[in-house]
Design an enzyme around this catalytic site. Structure first.
Site, mmCIF file in Angstrom:
data_model
loop_
_atom_site.group_PDB
_atom_site.id
_atom_site.type_symbol
_atom_site.label_atom_id
_atom_site.label_comp_id
_atom_site.label_asym_id
_atom_site.label_seq_id
_atom_site.Cartn_x
_atom_site.Cartn_y
_atom_site.Cartn_z
ATOM 1 N N HIS A 82 3.694 -2.370 3.259
ATOM 2 C CA HIS A 82 3.726 -0.991 2.742
ATOM 3 C C HIS A 82 5.061 -0.748 2.053
ATOM 4 O O HIS A 82 6.115 -1.140 2.571
ATOM 5 C CB HIS A 82 3.544 0.029 3.868
ATOM 6 C CG HIS A 82 2.189 -0.010 4.501
ATOM 7 N ND1 HIS A 82 1.853 -0.944 5.463
ATOM 8 C CD2 HIS A 82 1.075 0.758 4.304
ATOM 9 C CE1 HIS A 82 0.601 -0.750 5.854
ATOM 10 N NE2 HIS A 82 0.103 0.269 5.162
ATOM 11 N N ASP A 129 0.820 -1.214 0.000
ATOM 12 C CA ASP A 129 0.000 0.000 0.000
ATOM 13 C C ASP A 129 0.859 1.271 0.000
ATOM 14 O O ASP A 129 2.012 1.264 0.442
ATOM 15 C CB ASP A 129 -0.908 0.042 1.228
ATOM 16 C CG ASP A 129 -2.113 -0.855 1.070
ATOM 17 O OD1 ASP A 129 -2.173 -1.602 0.077
ATOM 18 O OD2 ASP A 129 -3.000 -0.822 1.952
#
Length: 718
Positions: free
Chosen positions: A252, A99
């Site tokens: 992430h 992400d």
């Protein structure tokens, strides 16, 4: 009213100077475009529309029960919107999802590792990061990975309107189309977690996402790597809770220091491969077609245009910030110079023992060029009739079509001579007056200006110094009771007169005001008289004298009261001519920069100061206002307003100082804040249009402003 002041007649005037539409709107368009680029850059850096709020709810009454116990991928598209379904990742399959990227530092390291292991993953990108790092998006696609949307600015959509939601997705699709030529039907909401965390706040968002045609991907395992818990903890939380069960893992690749994520990724892959897991993207895991589809036509070119504009904005803003800093340095340097040098000038010229030399008592010639000055000429001549110094006055009627000459003749003043000539412009009229002058000191004034009784005497005293070739007087705004007049009054006192004190101290005075100036006739003849090469003949002649080694000084006690333009249109016309003419004069005398002697001193000291303070700084000054608007609406309004107020306070202090030096009542300074917002922008537009005219080789002619004759002989206290 004097019998010689006639009511204004409806005469045919030359066409007023009006900015051609293109040149008028170009400066405004430039400002708007700069502000738009700043906003675009702010969006790309997640500064504009940034919202860090997160919704908190525990109620789940509206969430279908099958979703709370189902898989992490929810399909609420089309007919399924009322009866959504969820999908799980197949057993012995892991989807690695990343992400918030792409990030120029961490994403390449992750891509290198995945490529070395021949693994495909899913990247949920934000539009802002995609717009700033287009090459990384193209690499993600080229390496066979899948891209999903993660909004443009990363807000919690549960707290946003449906319009904002559609905008976040649309802008991200636009960025994706621009950098990779694709759209994606895969979406993950910011701040999301596992499917069983759905509640009454974010379930409506998921439904709306389905209506827009997106498949929503939540997660099975949240590594919390953004908290940087340590590599071991990240690896531990990425492991399936049930051996053999499929997992959609959240990591992430942006948003901070992701060194732990990069270090943990290899271990996660090794441990899961040891458990016979395969790695794939979400679409491959579901056996569905790729979520990314090519775009063509308008969508593709709109995306490319968006990315092109964003790249310009991202690369341009640092330059704008540097320019803003440069402007700030220029502004405060000018403030400091004016404070120090103006104070020095006042201290020197107001000492009881200060003198220019023996008192100058010989008569002088006053030249009054006049073109259609029937409203003002009587006041002008009446003020000269009260002069305390012996004078002859030559009125040069430059082809007036009104009663200017008739009024002069009817006044029948013995010291006044009237010369009529065909219309040839102000320089031609002044040269005619110089040729007919009887005395070696020539005072020049405008036909709409009035002198105090002591003005001529005070103006010519510096000529006791044989090195002085010209003297600038103290021009005052007579019609200062209107808002526009008050703004010009502030400009005259704060700008022009402080500047003249500063330039006098440096011996580089660039301009003798047309309203009040005195010249040694010898110096005028030496430089060839008033030139018609520029529209600022006063600046041109002053620079020419400096280049010939003559001193040009400022006589503050020689006051002249002039009628400033009474409307924005007239002010525009006047300043347009001034600005353009000054640029012409600077260009004409540009060789002084490389000259030797007095010309070289002016060229290497005076011209750069005029360029910096008269052209560059005013042209760049609107950047302050652009950043002000940007800061108020998109960053931090209280801090921005405080900073602007601090700058305004400094300007107000300087203005108060200038008013005190000129012994003016400071109550007009209450309009200073409005002047800084409105008047300064007008001056910027004028200067920019003048620059455009100069660069394109445009030509302007002399412009006659409409006068009212309201400025009369002032009452001066003894």
């Amino acid at each position: 009213m004097s019998r010689h002041q006639r009511p204004r007649e409806s005469i045919r005037r030359p066409r007023r100077l009006a900015a051609p539409p293109l040149r008028f709107f170009l400066p405004v368009t430039l400002l708007v475009c700069l502000l738009a680029l700043m906003v675009l850059r702010g969006m790309a850096t997640n500064e504009v529309f940034h919202d860090e709020r997160t919704a908190v709810s525990v109620d789940k009454g509206t969430v279908p029960p099958n979703l709370l116990t189902g898989g992490p991928i929810i399909d609420a598209r089309g007919a399924k919107n009322d009866h959504p379904v969820s999908y799980s990742v197949p057993d012995h399959t892991v989807v690695l999802s990343f992400d918030d990227g792409p990030d120029p530092k961490w994403t390449p390291q992750i891509l290198d590792l995945l490529k070395a292991r021949h693994i495909h993953a899913s990247f949920f990108i934000t539009g802002s990061m995609a717009a700033r790092n287009p090459a990384l998006i193209r690499r993600i696609v080229a390496d066979g990975h899948e891209i999903g949307l993660h909004t443009f600015t990363h807000p919690d959509l549960a707290l946003q309107t449906q319009t904002r939601l559609a905008w976040e997705l649309g802008q991200t699709q636009l960025a994706l189309a621009g950098v990779a030529g694709v759209h994606s039907s895969l979406f993950r909401p910011p701040y999301s977690s596992t499917a069983d965390a759905l509640d009454d706040w974010n379930w409506p968002v998921t439904k709306q996402i389905g209506k827009l045609g997106y498949l929503t991907a939540f997660i099975d395992s949240d590594t919390d790597d953004w908290k940087r818990p340590g590599v071991d903890e990240i690896v531990k939380t990425a492991m399936p809770k049930v051996p053999g069960k499929g997992e959609l893992v959240l990591l992430h690749d942006a948003g901070g220091d992701r060194s732990q994520t990069v270090a943990a990724l290899g271990r996660i892959i090794d441990e899961l491969q040891a458990q016979n897991y395969r790695f794939t993207s979400i679409s491959e895991a579901l056996g569905a077609s790729n979520a990314m589809t090519p775009v063509h036509g308008y969508q593709l070119w709109a995306g490319k245009a968006f990315i092109f504009g964003t790249q310009i904005a991202v690369n341009l803003l640092p330059w704008l910030v540097d320019l803003l800093a440069f402007v700030g340095v220029l502004v405060f340097a000018r403030f400091a110079l004016m404070l120090v040098l103006a104070s020095r000038h006042v201290w020197r010229t107001r000492r009881p023992d200060f003198t220019w030399g023996p008192e100058v008592t010989r008569p002088v010639t006053v030249l009054v060029p006049a073109y259609n000055e029937q409203e003002c000429i009587a006041n002008t001549l009446n003020s000269l009739a009260a002069s305390e110094h012996p004078i002859e006055v030559i009125v040069i009627d430059d082809g007036s079509s009104d009663d200017t000459s008739k009024i002069v003749e009817e006044m029948d003043l013995p010291f006044v001579r009237l010369i009529r000539q065909p219309n040839g412009g102000k320089p031609s009229a002044l040269n005619n007056g110089i040729r007919n002058a009887s005395y070696d000191i020539v005072v020049m004034m405008d036909g709409d200006t009035v002198f105090e009784p002591s003005t001529v005497r005070e103006l010519i005293q510096p000529f006791a110094d044989p090195a002085v070739g010209a003297v600038a007087g103290n021009a005052k705004v007579g019609n200062r009771d209107t808002l526009i007049g008050a703004w010009q009054h502030i400009e005259y006192v704060m700008g022009f007169n402080l500047d003249r004190r500063m330039y006098d101290t440096l011996n580089i005075m660039p301009t003798i005001p047309g309203a009040i100036g005195a010249f040694r006739r010898e110096a005028l003849l030496q430089v060839g008289g008033m030139s018609e090469d520029t529209l600022a003949e006063d600046t041109d002649i002053t620079m020419a004298m400096l280049c010939e080694g003559w001193r040009v000084v400022y006589a503050e006690k020689a006051r002249a009261w002039t009628e400033a333009p009474a409307s924005m249109q007239q002010l525009w016309s006047q300043r347009y001519r001034w600005s353009y003419g000054t640029m012409q004069a600077m260009w004409k005398h540009r060789r002084a920069v490389i000259a030797r002697g007095p010309a070289g001193r002016f060229g290497r000291v005076g011209l750069p100061l005029v360029v910096l303070f008269g052209v560059v700084a005013p042209l760049l000054a609107p950047l302050i206002d652009l950043f002000l608007l940007y800061g108020i609406f998109f960053v931090d309004a209280p801090k921005t307003i405080t900073a602007w107020a601090a700058v305004l306070l400094v300007q107000g202090g300087l203005a108060w100082f200038a008013f005190r030096l000129d012994k003016e009542k400071p109550w007009h300074l209450v309009t200073l804040p409005i002047q800084q917002v409105v008047y300064r922008q007008l001056m910027y537009l004028v200067l920019l249009q003048s620059s455009i005219t100069a660069l394109t080789g445009g030509r302007l002619r002399w412009q006659k402003l409409r006068r009212t004759g309201e400025v009369a002989v002032p009452i001066v206290e003894a």
